[in-house]
Write an enzyme that holds these catalytic residues in place. Structure first.
Site: not given
Length: 412
Positions: A163, A303, A314
């Site tokens: 990703c 993200h 994150e």
């Protein structure tokens, strides 16, 4: 010799929100969702536990000429559609073929071609397997076909880092331009992997949302009741070039790409480092290359996949970089609207970041019913105006394998 400045002169996208970059951007700002219940026979045939995804809104084989589409896997079809739009948007620049490069990524590649060929082999025998099977399924097929179509001879390179793939390709393109390997680069990423095997596999590892009764609201990054990501499909392409080359031909400039950072966690094959050390280093690297400080960042495209573990990780990574100020920076989690395009997601989100800088607005994050107190990003369900001054934005991508990639853009 001074290091050249790198600018964005063209954008193209085909996504679950629209068949072009402007349509995708309009749908994002309007708070639309690209996710829907799948109507393919194979959903019931295989009794899939997840019955929805975010398919590309416009099928690429309806856009491309039939002879072209037949020789490309759907992932390469999407890449071609996005790149053609970006090239035209950039003014179809005249460039020496030896100075035109391609950095185009994918996470999985031609999964439809591969598995269709396997079905053909089992059902009809080896003589019926298409001669074009390998050139269609290989992960570098998109980059190779773009190089052929646009006569790009400087290089044609492919990154496959899950990703993080297309953000890493953007960082590579930025570095290749600064190193003088090309004057213009077609950069981005693509994915078309909404297939029964990938849906079953991601569901088996408990990565996908199971909100079959409400697919439009299934992707809900940072929401306290999030339960997994939504598979998406599409491609994004950006035309990057040196500022000198762009100005010499009178090109319109969307934004400046000012930095990029790529790191690895070396922690786990699927889980990211809960302390976010690798992700934080990638942000610091991007800002260091940009010659910027953490206080200069005014927008973040996170993200934010809507997974229970990934979103707080994150946040911890960005808090390590920005401190408590991370809760004040206007942030967007656009996978809520588009789903997760895997190897194509970074390029699409880079386009959204560039357009946020152009229009001075942070796009909305839909589907947050109650924000998780462990992920207190500054998100809004409606577009958030940015000030009229100069802005610096980052876009983050993290992938299986511990891959981290961050790209930084500045307004013009």
């Amino acid at each position: 010799m001074s290091t050249p400045r790198i600018v964005v002169t063209g954008i193209g996208a085909t996504s679950p929100l629209g068949g072009t970059a402007p349509d995708s951007w309009s749908g994002l700002l309007a708070g639309e969702s690209g996710t829907h219940t799948l109507t393919h026979d194979w959903v019931e045939q295989y009794q899939l536990p997840v019955t929805f995804a975010a398919e590309a809104k416009v099928r690429p084989d309806t856009v491309l000429d039939r002879p072209v589409a037949k020789r490309l896997d759907p992932a390469s079809q999407l890449a071609m559609v996005a790149a053609l739009e970006a090239w035209q948007d950039a003014g179809s620049p005249e460039v020496d073929p030896d100075r035109l490069g391609v950095d185009f990524a994918t996470g999985i590649g031609g999964v439809w071609t591969l598995l269709d060929a396997w079905d053909t082999l089992r059902e009809k025998g080896p003589r019926r397997v298409m001669p074009m099977t390998v050139p269609m399924l290989m992960p570098n097929a998109a980059a190779g076909n773009l190089s052929l179509h646009f006569n790009a001879r400087a290089y044609a390179r492919t990154v496959a880092s899950a990703c993080a793939s297309s953000t890493e390709s953007l960082v590579n393109a930025f570095e290749h331009l600064r190193a003088g390997l090309a004057d213009v680069v077609i950069a981005g990423g693509t994915e078309s992997a909404i297939h029964p095997i990938t849906l079953a596999a991601f569901a088996s590892m408990q990565a996908l949302s199971r909100r079959n009764d409400s697919p439009e609201t299934a992707s809900r990054p940072t929401s306290i009741d999030r339960d997994g990501f939504v598979m998406g499909e599409g491609a994004g392409a950006l035309i990057l070039e040196t500022e000198e080359h762009a100005k010499a031909r009178g090109a319109r400039i969307y934004a400046t790409m000012v930095g990029g950072g790529v790191t690895a966690d070396s922690y786990h094959i699927t889980a990211n480092d809960p302390e976010g050390k690798g992700a934080a280093r990638a942000v610091h690297m991007a800002l260091d290359v940009a010659g910027a400080s953490v206080g200069d960042v005014t927008h973040i495209n996170a993200h934010a996949t809507s997974t229970p573990v990934g979103d707080p990780n994150e946040y911890q990574a960005l808090r390590a970089v920005f401190g408590s100020r991370v809760e004040e920076i206007p942030t967007s989690a656009t996978k809520a609207a588009t789903g997760h395009l895997l190897g194509g997601t970074g390029a699409l989100e880079a386009i959204f970041t560039v357009l946020a800088l152009r229009d001075r607005v942070a796009p909305p994050t839909i589907n947050i019913t109650e924000q998780d107190p462990e992920v207190p990003f500054r998100l809004s369900g409606t577009p958030t105006p940015l000030s009229s001054g100069d802005h610096l934005a980052i876009t983050n991508s993290f992938g299986f394998g511990g891959h981290n990639a961050v790209a930084a853009f500045a307004s013009v």
